[in-house]
Enzyme design. Structure first.
Site, PDB file in Angstrom:
ATOM      1  N   GLY A 115      12.184   3.467   7.724  1.00 35.18           N
ATOM      2  CA  GLY A 115      11.606   4.831   7.945  1.00 35.18           C
ATOM      3  C   GLY A 115      11.718   5.337   9.466  1.00 35.18           C
ATOM      4  O   GLY A 115      11.171   4.285  10.310  1.00 35.18           O
ATOM      5  N   ALA A 124       0.862  -1.245  -0.227  1.00 32.18           N
ATOM      6  CA  ALA A 124       0.054   0.002  -0.085  1.00 32.18           C
ATOM      7  C   ALA A 124       0.888   1.289  -0.094  1.00 32.18           C
ATOM      8  O   ALA A 124       0.639   2.165   0.654  1.00 32.18           O
ATOM      9  CB  ALA A 124      -1.016  -0.009   1.115  1.00 32.18           C
ATOM     10  N   ARG A 170      -2.428   3.985   7.297  1.00 28.89           N
ATOM     11  CA  ARG A 170      -3.677   3.813   8.182  1.00 28.89           C
ATOM     12  C   ARG A 170      -4.514   5.171   7.879  1.00 28.89           C
ATOM     13  O   ARG A 170      -5.549   5.152   8.602  1.00 28.89           O
ATOM     14  CB  ARG A 170      -3.216   3.605   9.758  1.00 28.89           C
ATOM     15  N   LYS A 204       9.669   7.095  10.686  1.00 30.47           N
ATOM     16  CA  LYS A 204       8.279   7.157  11.304  1.00 30.47           C
ATOM     17  C   LYS A 204       8.093   6.071  12.165  1.00 30.47           C
ATOM     18  O   LYS A 204       7.456   6.204  13.363  1.00 30.47           O
ATOM     19  CB  LYS A 204       7.552   6.816   9.887  1.00 30.47           C
ATOM     20  N   ASP A 205       8.661   4.863  12.021  1.00 28.58           N
ATOM     21  CA  ASP A 205       8.597   3.927  12.913  1.00 28.58           C
ATOM     22  C   ASP A 205       9.933   3.608  13.701  1.00 28.58           C
ATOM     23  O   ASP A 205      10.869   2.790  13.564  1.00 28.58           O
ATOM     24  CB  ASP A 205       8.482   2.465  12.330  1.00 28.58           C
ATOM     25  N   GLN A 244       3.408 -10.206  12.877  1.00 26.61           N
ATOM     26  CA  GLN A 244       3.642  -8.864  13.667  1.00 26.61           C
ATOM     27  C   GLN A 244       2.381  -8.034  14.164  1.00 26.61           C
ATOM     28  O   GLN A 244       2.233  -7.131  14.607  1.00 26.61           O
ATOM     29  CB  GLN A 244       4.660  -7.859  13.052  1.00 26.61           C
ATOM     30  N   VAL A 284       8.526  11.114   6.121  1.00 20.03           N
ATOM     31  CA  VAL A 284       7.813  12.082   5.013  1.00 20.03           C
ATOM     32  C   VAL A 284       6.322  12.256   5.338  1.00 20.03           C
ATOM     33  O   VAL A 284       5.387  11.573   6.110  1.00 20.03           O
ATOM     34  CB  VAL A 284       7.573  11.215   3.726  1.00 20.03           C
ATOM     35  N   GLY A 332       6.249   7.835   1.516  1.00 16.55           N
ATOM     36  CA  GLY A 332       7.218   7.354   2.884  1.00 16.55           C
ATOM     37  C   GLY A 332       7.739   6.172   2.091  1.00 16.55           C
ATOM     38  O   GLY A 332       9.079   6.016   2.187  1.00 16.55           O
ATOM     39  N   HIS A 333       7.058   5.254   1.666  1.00 17.46           N
ATOM     40  CA  HIS A 333       7.705   4.141   1.197  1.00 17.46           C
ATOM     41  C   HIS A 333       8.686   4.315  -0.091  1.00 17.46           C
ATOM     42  O   HIS A 333       9.854   3.792  -0.378  1.00 17.46           O
ATOM     43  CB  HIS A 333       6.648   2.857   0.583  1.00 17.46           C
TER      44      HIS A 333
HETATM   45  P1  AMP Z   1       4.970  -0.462   6.079  1.00 15.36           P
HETATM   46  O1  AMP Z   1       4.870  -1.098   4.795  1.00 15.36           O
HETATM   47  O2  AMP Z   1       4.240   0.115   6.862  1.00 15.36           O
HETATM   48  O3  AMP Z   1       5.762  -1.711   7.033  1.00 15.36           O
HETATM   49  O4  AMP Z   1       6.651   0.445   5.863  1.00 15.36           O
HETATM   50  C1  AMP Z   1       7.494   0.040   5.248  1.00 15.36           C
HETATM   51  C2  AMP Z   1       8.726   0.926   5.544  1.00 15.36           C
HETATM   52  O5  AMP Z   1       8.236   2.296   5.132  1.00 15.36           O
HETATM   53  C3  AMP Z   1       8.822   1.024   7.107  1.00 15.36           C
HETATM   54  O6  AMP Z   1      10.369   1.039   7.372  1.00 15.36           O
HETATM   55  C4  AMP Z   1       8.548   2.494   7.604  1.00 15.36           C
HETATM   56  O7  AMP Z   1       8.976   2.877   8.943  1.00 15.36           O
HETATM   57  C5  AMP Z   1       8.554   3.171   6.026  1.00 15.36           C
HETATM   58  N1  AMP Z   1       7.622   4.197   6.460  1.00 15.36           N
HETATM   59  C6  AMP Z   1       6.057   4.355   6.618  1.00 15.36           C
HETATM   60  N2  AMP Z   1       5.309   5.524   6.522  1.00 15.36           N
HETATM   61  C7  AMP Z   1       6.692   6.312   6.338  1.00 15.36           C
HETATM   62  C8  AMP Z   1       7.018   7.627   6.459  1.00 15.36           C
HETATM   63  N3  AMP Z   1       5.726   8.452   6.354  1.00 15.36           N
HETATM   64  N4  AMP Z   1       8.107   8.270   6.172  1.00 15.36           N
HETATM   65  C9  AMP Z   1       9.126   7.660   6.009  1.00 15.36           C
HETATM   66  N5  AMP Z   1       9.124   6.061   6.208  1.00 15.36           N
HETATM   67  C10 AMP Z   1       7.735   5.657   6.227  1.00 15.36           C
END
Ligand code: AMP
Length: 267
Positions: free
Chosen positions: A147, A32, A187, A149-150, A61, A176, A36-37
């Site tokens: 990221g 999705a 989300r 963000k986490d 997780q 981002v 950020g990704h």
């Molecule tokens: P996820 O698909 O949510 O597991 O996120 C995959 C990667 O994208 C993880 O390393 C997250 O920390 C990063 N990520 C998600 N949202 C952001 C954002 N807003 N800015 C930067 N990295 C992000």
């Protein structure tokens, strides 16, 4: 771009690059995609010879209370974006490929995995650490991209790499945000227009907390004051790969997390 659904397929696809001594970059994701990704993919593209993106909604997780089925999925859209960004290999394993029957070995990271997000989501970081270890071993990247963000996830993954001598570099990239300050998250699409306005209180509270920290005032107190009336899971300063003001809130049925790095951003 090659799409592979099997571990053998990913290894075979990477063999030539490995033999040629190329630098492989890995971006682990749950799909999705948003900007950020894409920022992580672009960093990998700029720094590595081969870019592998994994797209796997990791069931281990999610806690029992969380709805795995509700997690947004858009493989076709993600594949199109990945291709546009110059990704070489999109690794899309199914749950049985990653966790075949009889799977029983887990990575745990001690207290770091039990505070904050780990307290709210028991077992979450055990799932994160385990799937990351598996992805690192399957892809064997020189660098993997995460990221900020986490922030706790970055700290956990760095701890695993250090403690288990995994020998890759973890690149932590800035959060981002939308123009209004809300950190991008898959989300966010579950928020109504009204809830989205309410959600803006989270980045605003953190920004005010950061300013307070710079002024030598009580960063957590200032942030909490601005979050009054919001359902706050936690708002605190923790060492997450550096001192970080981190918070989690609930807006309607959506749980949002965000953070600001205190030292880097205070310089
Ligand atoms: P996820 O698909 O949510 O597991 O996120 C995959 C990667 O994208 C993880 O390393 C997250 O920390 C990063 N990520 C998600 N949202 C952001 C954002 N807003 N800015 C930067 N990295 C992000």
């Amino acid at each position: 771009m090659r799409v592979t659904r099997t571990i053998d397929g990913a290894r075979t696809a990477l063999q030539a690059a490995r033999d040629a001594g190329e630098r492989i970059g890995l971006v682990p994701t749950m799909g999705a995609f948003h900007e950020g990704h894409l920022s992580l993919i672009r960093a990998a593209r700029a720094e590595c010879d081969r870019v592998v993106v994994s797209l796997f909604v990791n069931p281990t997780q999610f806690t029992a209370a969380e709805d795995l089925a509700r997690y947004p999925r858009d493989e076709d859209g993600d594949a199109a974006l990945a291709e546009r960004e110059g990704v070489d290999i999109l690794f899309v394993p199914g749950p049985d490929e990653m966790y075949p029957p009889g799977f029983a070995t887990w990575i745990e990271v001690g207290e770091l995995g039990e505070i904050l997000e780990g307290a709210a989501r028991p077992g979450h970081f055990k799932g994160v650490a385990t799937v990351c270890c598996k992805l690192f071993e399957i892809v064997r990247p020189a660098q993997a991209y995460f990221g900020r963000k986490d922030a706790q996830q970055v700290a956990v993954v760095k701890r695993v790499v250090r403690d288990l001598n995994l020998g890759l570099a973890i690149r932590a990239m800035p959060t981002v945000r939308d123009a209004d300050g809300l950190a991008l998250s898959s989300r966010n699409r579950q928020l109504s227009a009204e809830e989205r306005q309410e959600a803006l209180r989270l980045p605003r509270a953190l920004a005010a907390g950061l300013q307070a920290y710079r002024d030598g005032r009580d960063a957590v107190g200032v942030a909490c004051e601005l979050l009054k009336g919001v359902s706050v899971d936690y708002a605190t300063i923790a060492d997450l790969d550096g001192p970080t003001l981190a918070a989690a809130v609930r807006i309607g049925s959506v749980r949002l997390i965000d953070n600001v790095r205190l030292e880097e951003e205070a310089q």
